[in-house]
Design a protein around this motif. Structure first.
Motif, PDB file in Angstrom:
ATOM      1  N   ARG A 198      -7.702  25.026  -6.337  1.00 19.60           N
ATOM      2  CA  ARG A 198      -6.333  24.998  -6.845  1.00 19.60           C
ATOM      3  C   ARG A 198      -5.335  24.594  -5.754  1.00 19.60           C
ATOM      4  NH1 ARG A 198      -5.586  27.768 -11.579  1.00 19.60           N
ATOM      5  NH2 ARG A 198      -3.449  28.296 -11.012  1.00 19.60           N
ATOM      6  N   GLY A 199      -5.848  24.188  -4.607  1.00 10.38           N
ATOM      7  CA  GLY A 199      -5.001  23.896  -3.464  1.00 10.38           C
ATOM      8  C   GLY A 199      -4.350  22.531  -3.517  1.00 10.38           C
ATOM      9  N   ALA A 200      -3.718  22.183  -2.402  1.00  7.16           N
ATOM     10  CA  ALA A 200      -2.939  20.952  -2.345  1.00  7.16           C
ATOM     11  C   ALA A 200      -3.772  19.753  -1.920  1.00  7.16           C
ATOM     12  CB  ALA A 200      -1.778  21.143  -1.368  1.00  7.16           C
ATOM     13  N   TRP A 201      -5.078  19.911  -1.777  1.00  9.21           N
ATOM     14  CA  TRP A 201      -5.885  18.797  -1.280  1.00  9.21           C
ATOM     15  C   TRP A 201      -6.007  17.671  -2.293  1.00  9.21           C
ATOM     16  CZ3 TRP A 201     -10.289  16.861  -3.501  1.00  9.21           C
ATOM     17  CH2 TRP A 201     -10.908  17.648  -4.473  1.00  9.21           C
ATOM     18  N   ARG A 202      -5.963  17.981  -3.596  1.00  6.52           N
ATOM     19  CA  ARG A 202      -6.179  16.933  -4.594  1.00  6.52           C
ATOM     20  C   ARG A 202      -5.112  15.835  -4.541  1.00  6.52           C
ATOM     21  NH1 ARG A 202     -10.296  17.821  -8.062  1.00  6.52           N
ATOM     22  NH2 ARG A 202     -11.157  19.928  -8.135  1.00  6.52           N
ATOM     23  N   PRO A 203      -3.804  16.179  -4.571  1.00  9.01           N
ATOM     24  CA  PRO A 203      -2.821  15.096  -4.458  1.00  9.01           C
ATOM     25  C   PRO A 203      -2.896  14.373  -3.117  1.00  9.01           C
ATOM     26  CG  PRO A 203      -1.755  17.259  -4.444  1.00  9.01           C
ATOM     27  CD  PRO A 203      -3.158  17.478  -4.853  1.00  9.01           C
ATOM     28  N   LEU A 204      -3.264  15.091  -2.057  1.00 11.41           N
ATOM     29  CA  LEU A 204      -3.438  14.430  -0.765  1.00 11.41           C
ATOM     30  C   LEU A 204      -4.615  13.464  -0.811  1.00 11.41           C
ATOM     31  CD1 LEU A 204      -2.835  17.362   1.748  1.00 11.41           C
ATOM     32  CD2 LEU A 204      -1.340  15.419   1.299  1.00 11.41           C
ATOM     33  N   CYS A 205      -5.672  13.864  -1.466  1.00 12.08           N
ATOM     34  CA  CYS A 205      -6.837  12.996  -1.605  1.00 12.08           C
ATOM     35  C   CYS A 205      -6.468  11.749  -2.412  1.00 12.08           C
ATOM     36  CB  CYS A 205      -7.971  13.760  -2.283  1.00 12.08           C
ATOM     37  SG  CYS A 205      -9.509  12.818  -2.456  1.00 12.08           S
ATOM     38  N   ASP A 206      -5.737  11.941  -3.499  1.00  8.69           N
ATOM     39  CA  ASP A 206      -5.308  10.805  -4.306  1.00  8.69           C
ATOM     40  C   ASP A 206      -4.459   9.839  -3.484  1.00  8.69           C
ATOM     41  OD1 ASP A 206      -6.609  11.899  -6.483  1.00  8.69           O
ATOM     42  OD2 ASP A 206      -4.802  12.808  -7.330  1.00  8.69           O
ATOM     43  N   GLU A 207      -3.538  10.391  -2.711  1.00  6.14           N
ATOM     44  CA  GLU A 207      -2.653   9.546  -1.904  1.00  6.14           C
ATOM     45  C   GLU A 207      -3.432   8.831  -0.811  1.00  6.14           C
ATOM     46  OE1 GLU A 207       0.597   7.514  -0.910  1.00  6.14           O
ATOM     47  OE2 GLU A 207       0.450   8.889  -2.611  1.00  6.14           O
ATOM     48  N   ALA A 208      -4.361   9.526  -0.186  1.00  3.37           N
ATOM     49  CA  ALA A 208      -5.161   8.907   0.873  1.00  3.37           C
ATOM     50  C   ALA A 208      -5.994   7.759   0.322  1.00  3.37           C
ATOM     51  CB  ALA A 208      -6.066   9.958   1.525  1.00  3.37           C
ATOM     52  N   CYS A 209      -6.611   7.971  -0.828  1.00  2.62           N
ATOM     53  CA  CYS A 209      -7.416   6.912  -1.445  1.00  2.62           C
ATOM     54  C   CYS A 209      -6.543   5.717  -1.822  1.00  2.62           C
ATOM     55  CB  CYS A 209      -8.127   7.452  -2.685  1.00  2.62           C
ATOM     56  SG  CYS A 209      -9.445   8.642  -2.331  1.00  2.62           S
ATOM     57  N   ALA A 210      -5.374   5.994  -2.424  1.00  2.00           N
ATOM     58  CA  ALA A 210      -4.476   4.915  -2.836  1.00  2.00           C
ATOM     59  C   ALA A 210      -3.982   4.130  -1.620  1.00  2.00           C
ATOM     60  CB  ALA A 210      -3.301   5.482  -3.618  1.00  2.00           C
ATOM     61  N   ALA A 211      -3.652   4.836  -0.533  1.00  4.12           N
ATOM     62  CA  ALA A 211      -3.154   4.164   0.663  1.00  4.12           C
ATOM     63  C   ALA A 211      -4.230   3.277   1.288  1.00  4.12           C
ATOM     64  CB  ALA A 211      -2.672   5.207   1.680  1.00  4.12           C
ATOM     65  N   LEU A 212      -5.466   3.779   1.312  1.00  4.63           N
ATOM     66  CA  LEU A 212      -6.540   2.991   1.911  1.00  4.63           C
ATOM     67  C   LEU A 212      -6.822   1.732   1.079  1.00  4.63           C
ATOM     68  CD1 LEU A 212      -8.623   2.776   4.142  1.00  4.63           C
ATOM     69  CD2 LEU A 212     -10.153   4.239   2.810  1.00  4.63           C
ATOM     70  N   VAL A 213      -6.813   1.890  -0.243  1.00  5.64           N
ATOM     71  CA  VAL A 213      -7.053   0.744  -1.126  1.00  5.64           C
ATOM     72  C   VAL A 213      -5.905  -0.269  -1.006  1.00  5.64           C
ATOM     73  CG1 VAL A 213      -7.193   0.029  -3.545  1.00  5.64           C
ATOM     74  CG2 VAL A 213      -8.523   1.994  -2.736  1.00  5.64           C
ATOM     75  N   ARG A 214      -4.658   0.222  -0.966  1.00  3.89           N
ATOM     76  CA  ARG A 214      -3.516  -0.696  -0.814  1.00  3.89           C
ATOM     77  C   ARG A 214      -3.618  -1.491   0.471  1.00  3.89           C
ATOM     78  NH1 ARG A 214      -0.305   3.690  -2.651  1.00  3.89           N
ATOM     79  NH2 ARG A 214       0.240   4.155  -0.477  1.00  3.89           N
ATOM     80  N   GLY A 215      -3.998  -0.811   1.548  1.00  2.00           N
ATOM     81  CA  GLY A 215      -4.082  -1.488   2.840  1.00  2.00           C
ATOM     82  C   GLY A 215      -5.220  -2.493   2.911  1.00  2.00           C
ATOM     83  N   ALA A 216      -6.250  -2.298   2.092  1.00  2.58           N
ATOM     84  CA  ALA A 216      -7.400  -3.202   2.127  1.00  2.58           C
ATOM     85  C   ALA A 216      -7.201  -4.438   1.263  1.00  2.58           C
ATOM     86  CB  ALA A 216      -8.655  -2.447   1.667  1.00  2.58           C
ATOM     87  N   ARG A 217      -6.277  -4.365   0.324  1.00  2.49           N
ATOM     88  CA  ARG A 217      -6.080  -5.497  -0.587  1.00  2.49           C
ATOM     89  C   ARG A 217      -5.304  -6.633   0.107  1.00  2.49           C
ATOM     90  NH1 ARG A 217      -4.411  -1.938  -5.873  1.00  2.49           N
ATOM     91  NH2 ARG A 217      -6.518  -1.675  -6.722  1.00  2.49           N
ATOM     92  N   PRO A 218      -5.424  -7.839  -0.436  1.00  2.00           N
ATOM     93  CA  PRO A 218      -4.670  -8.963   0.131  1.00  2.00           C
ATOM     94  C   PRO A 218      -3.179  -8.724   0.074  1.00  2.00           C
ATOM     95  CG  PRO A 218      -6.362  -9.752  -1.385  1.00  2.00           C
ATOM     96  CD  PRO A 218      -6.303  -8.267  -1.539  1.00  2.00           C
TER      97      PRO A 218
END
Length: 218
Positions: A198-218
């Protein structure tokens, strides 16, 4: 004279050795299950071979037949944890359609895997390193096993690059390493929360994944 034994039929001696090997494997697994319970109850500092022998209902001589020291026991537990981790993560990466998706899949699969079994994370990444020489045994397994996942992910990222889906400056090997390190940081954070589910890791995980994918795209 009796009929010759077909080539595919094992000899009596081969069958005997196979039965012996199965008994030894089963006994080793029984010892490791008992050792895991002892380790989780006592921690690495108080963990002893005598405790393991009692918990496994084995003599010390029988215990030392399989493991020469408590460090070897913990290393074996750590390697088991590592193999389960690699199985879970590799399955997620293989199932990902693209390498970019595999980056997020690796992070999520690893975090969710260890939050379901946090004791395995502690054994592999916290306790095994404190026991000195045992870490050499673990490292001998970590590098080739995690390399299998990394190579699969990197190959998918290379295909993304050929398809124009990856930023031209992105390095597939480094992106894979960033995904591993990101998952490790999220795990360290989540496990220090009073209620990880129930902690705060889930939104952090979502943001981390989104940031990594954004940075990898053209």
């Amino acid at each position: 004279m009796g009929q010759p034994r077909p080539d595919s039929e094992p000899s009596p001696e081969a069958r005997r050795l196979a039965r012996k090997s199965r008994r030894q494997d089963n006994r080793r697994q029984q010892i490791l299950r008992a050792a895991r319970e002892v380790l989780l109850a006592s921690g690495p500092e108080s963990f002893t071979m005598e405790q393991v022998a009692r918990a496994a209902d084995a003599s010390k001589a029988a215990l030392y037949y399989y493991f020469q020291a408590k460090e070897e026991v913990v290393a074996a537990l750590a390697i088991e944890a590592l193999r389960r981790e690699v199985e879970a993560v590799s399955g997620a990466v293989i199932a990902a359609e693209r390498g970019i998706d595999g980056l997020a899949a690796l992070i999520r699969a690893r975090v969710e895997h260890y939050l379901a079994d946090p004791d395995a994370f502690r054994i592999l990444y916290t306790w095994a390193p404190t026991l000195g020489a045992a870490q050499r045994l673990v490292l001998a397994e970590i590098l080739p096993l995690t390399a299998v996942v990394s190579q699969t992910l990197e190959a998918k990222l290379q295909r993304d690059r050929k398809a124009g889906l990856l930023h031209p400056d992105a390095n597939p090997a480094r992106l894979s390493q960033v995904a591993w390190l990101t998952s490790h940081g999220l795990l360290s954070y989540a496990m220090n929360q009073p209620d990880p589910e129930r902690g705060a890791w889930r939104p952090l995980c979502d943001e981390a994944c989104a940031a990594l994918v954004r940075g990898a795209r053209p």
